[in-house]
Write an enzyme that holds these catalytic residues in place. Structure first.
Site, PDB file in Angstrom:
ATOM      1  N   CYS A   1      14.823   2.850  -9.549  1.00  0.00           N
ATOM      2  CA  CYS A   1      13.878   1.700  -9.465  1.00  0.00           C
ATOM      3  C   CYS A   1      13.061   2.261  -8.324  1.00  0.00           C
ATOM      4  O   CYS A   1      13.553   2.759  -7.224  1.00  0.00           O
ATOM      5  CB  CYS A   1      14.309   0.341  -9.183  1.00  0.00           C
ATOM      6  SG  CYS A   1      15.263  -0.193 -10.674  1.00  0.00           S
TER       7      CYS A   1
ATOM      8  N   ASN B   1       8.970   3.934  -9.567  1.00  0.00           N
ATOM      9  CA  ASN B   1      10.359   4.199 -10.441  1.00  0.00           C
ATOM     10  C   ASN B   1      10.034   5.549 -10.933  1.00  0.00           C
ATOM     11  O   ASN B   1       9.063   6.048 -11.214  1.00  0.00           O
ATOM     12  CB  ASN B   1      10.418   3.169 -11.393  1.00  0.00           C
ATOM     13  CG  ASN B   1       9.344   2.756 -12.265  1.00  0.00           C
ATOM     14  OD1 ASN B   1       7.984   3.058 -11.804  1.00  0.00           O
ATOM     15  ND2 ASN B   1       9.532   2.638 -13.431  1.00  0.00           N
TER      16      ASN B   1
ATOM     17  N   GLU C   1      11.977   7.727 -13.685  1.00  0.00           N
ATOM     18  CA  GLU C   1      12.949   7.719 -14.802  1.00  0.00           C
ATOM     19  C   GLU C   1      13.528   8.981 -15.367  1.00  0.00           C
ATOM     20  O   GLU C   1      12.826  10.170 -14.753  1.00  0.00           O
ATOM     21  CB  GLU C   1      12.453   7.119 -16.105  1.00  0.00           C
ATOM     22  CG  GLU C   1      11.958   5.472 -15.855  1.00  0.00           C
ATOM     23  CD  GLU C   1      11.197   5.028 -16.949  1.00  0.00           C
ATOM     24  OE1 GLU C   1      10.776   5.304 -17.992  1.00  0.00           O
ATOM     25  OE2 GLU C   1      11.191   3.583 -16.748  1.00  0.00           O
TER      26      GLU C   1
ATOM     27  N   GLU D   1      11.946   0.088  -5.798  1.00  0.00           N
ATOM     28  CA  GLU D   1      12.546  -0.464  -4.458  1.00  0.00           C
ATOM     29  C   GLU D   1      13.398   0.385  -3.842  1.00  0.00           C
ATOM     30  O   GLU D   1      13.277   0.602  -2.587  1.00  0.00           O
ATOM     31  CB  GLU D   1      13.136  -1.874  -4.930  1.00  0.00           C
ATOM     32  CG  GLU D   1      12.063  -2.944  -5.310  1.00  0.00           C
ATOM     33  CD  GLU D   1      12.015  -3.096  -6.909  1.00  0.00           C
ATOM     34  OE1 GLU D   1      12.167  -1.809  -7.474  1.00  0.00           O
ATOM     35  OE2 GLU D   1      11.974  -4.272  -7.430  1.00  0.00           O
TER      36      GLU D   1
HETATM   37  N1  THU Z   1      12.240  -1.013 -12.322  1.00  0.00           N
HETATM   38  C1  THU Z   1      11.960  -0.889 -11.233  1.00  0.00           C
HETATM   39  O1  THU Z   1      11.519   0.151 -10.556  1.00  0.00           O
HETATM   40  N2  THU Z   1      12.175  -2.120 -10.213  1.00  0.00           N
HETATM   41  C2  THU Z   1      12.299  -3.581 -10.779  1.00  0.00           C
HETATM   42  O2  THU Z   1      12.282  -4.205  -9.961  1.00  0.00           O
HETATM   43  C3  THU Z   1      12.704  -3.428 -12.296  1.00  0.00           C
HETATM   44  C4  THU Z   1      12.926  -2.136 -12.894  1.00  0.00           C
HETATM   45  C5  THU Z   1      12.026  -0.027 -13.303  1.00  0.00           C
HETATM   46  C6  THU Z   1      13.378   0.840 -13.715  1.00  0.00           C
HETATM   47  C7  THU Z   1      12.793   1.377 -15.064  1.00  0.00           C
HETATM   48  O3  THU Z   1      12.117   2.623 -14.668  1.00  0.00           O
HETATM   49  C8  THU Z   1      11.523   0.546 -15.492  1.00  0.00           C
HETATM   50  O4  THU Z   1      11.318  -0.429 -14.451  1.00  0.00           O
HETATM   51  C9  THU Z   1      11.863  -0.585 -16.776  1.00  0.00           C
HETATM   52  O5  THU Z   1      13.106  -1.195 -16.467  1.00  0.00           O
END
Ligand code: THU
Length: 167
Positions: A77, A66, A68, A79
């Protein structure tokens, strides 16, 4: 006139899932690749580090984490980072399996992370594009892995490209 009402009792076949799954050696290996990638997550706002590892048919493992951003919705995210990287670097190479792991800043153990709806939507389209399902392994609860046999099984009643074609 009173509108007719009907109640649908929806039930889902759970045969596409294995819960409390104990990952096999090759799945452990994919999970270990995802765990190693956690170091590359950029999550200063949520402190929730997520990594996804994809095993492609050619044996290559592609990871994503992820990423941000101060403008929160601009982040991405793990994935989707992994999936878009695979499509960009190995176009046409089918995905066989995906493992997702997460860990809070400073924690020792994994946190459960069952992919968000947007990621499931993207997984589904990758599955359609490659014309065959791929497995998804995620931590559902502490100590309990979930293995789905397909991305489609994670997103019932999905929107897909057939919705866009003329009836
Ligand atoms: N996030 C992911 O990368 N994958 C997930 O399946 C759930 C959430 C990330 C998005 C954000 O950077 C952090 O987790 C908190 O939501």
């Amino acid at each position: 006139m009173q509108a007719e009402r009907s109640t649908n009792n929806l039930s889902f076949e759970m045969t596409d899932f294995t819960t409390n799954y104990q990952p096999h050696a090759d799945d452990q290996m994919l999970i270990a690749n995802a765990e190693a990638a956690l170091a590359n997550a950029y999550a200063p706002y949520s402190a929730f580090h997520v990594a996804a590892a994809l095993l492609l048919d050619n044996g290559v493992i592609v990871t994503g984490t992820n990423q941000e951003n101060a403008a929160y919705p601009a982040g991405m995210c793990a994935e989707r980072v992994a999936l878009f990287t695979a499509a960009s670097q190995y176009p046409g190479e089918p995905i066989r399996k995906m493992a997702v792991v997460a860990r809070r800043d400073g924690a020792k153990d994994f946190s459960p992370a069952t992919s968000c709806g947007s990621c499931r939507q993207v997984m589904l389209e990758f599955e359609h594009r490659q014309g065959k399902p791929f497995q998804v392994i995620m931590l559902e609860r502490p100590g309990s892995w979930l293995q789905a046999r397909s991305a489609a099984s994670l997103l019932p009643f999905s929107f897909n490209k057939s919705n866009l074609s003329e009836p």
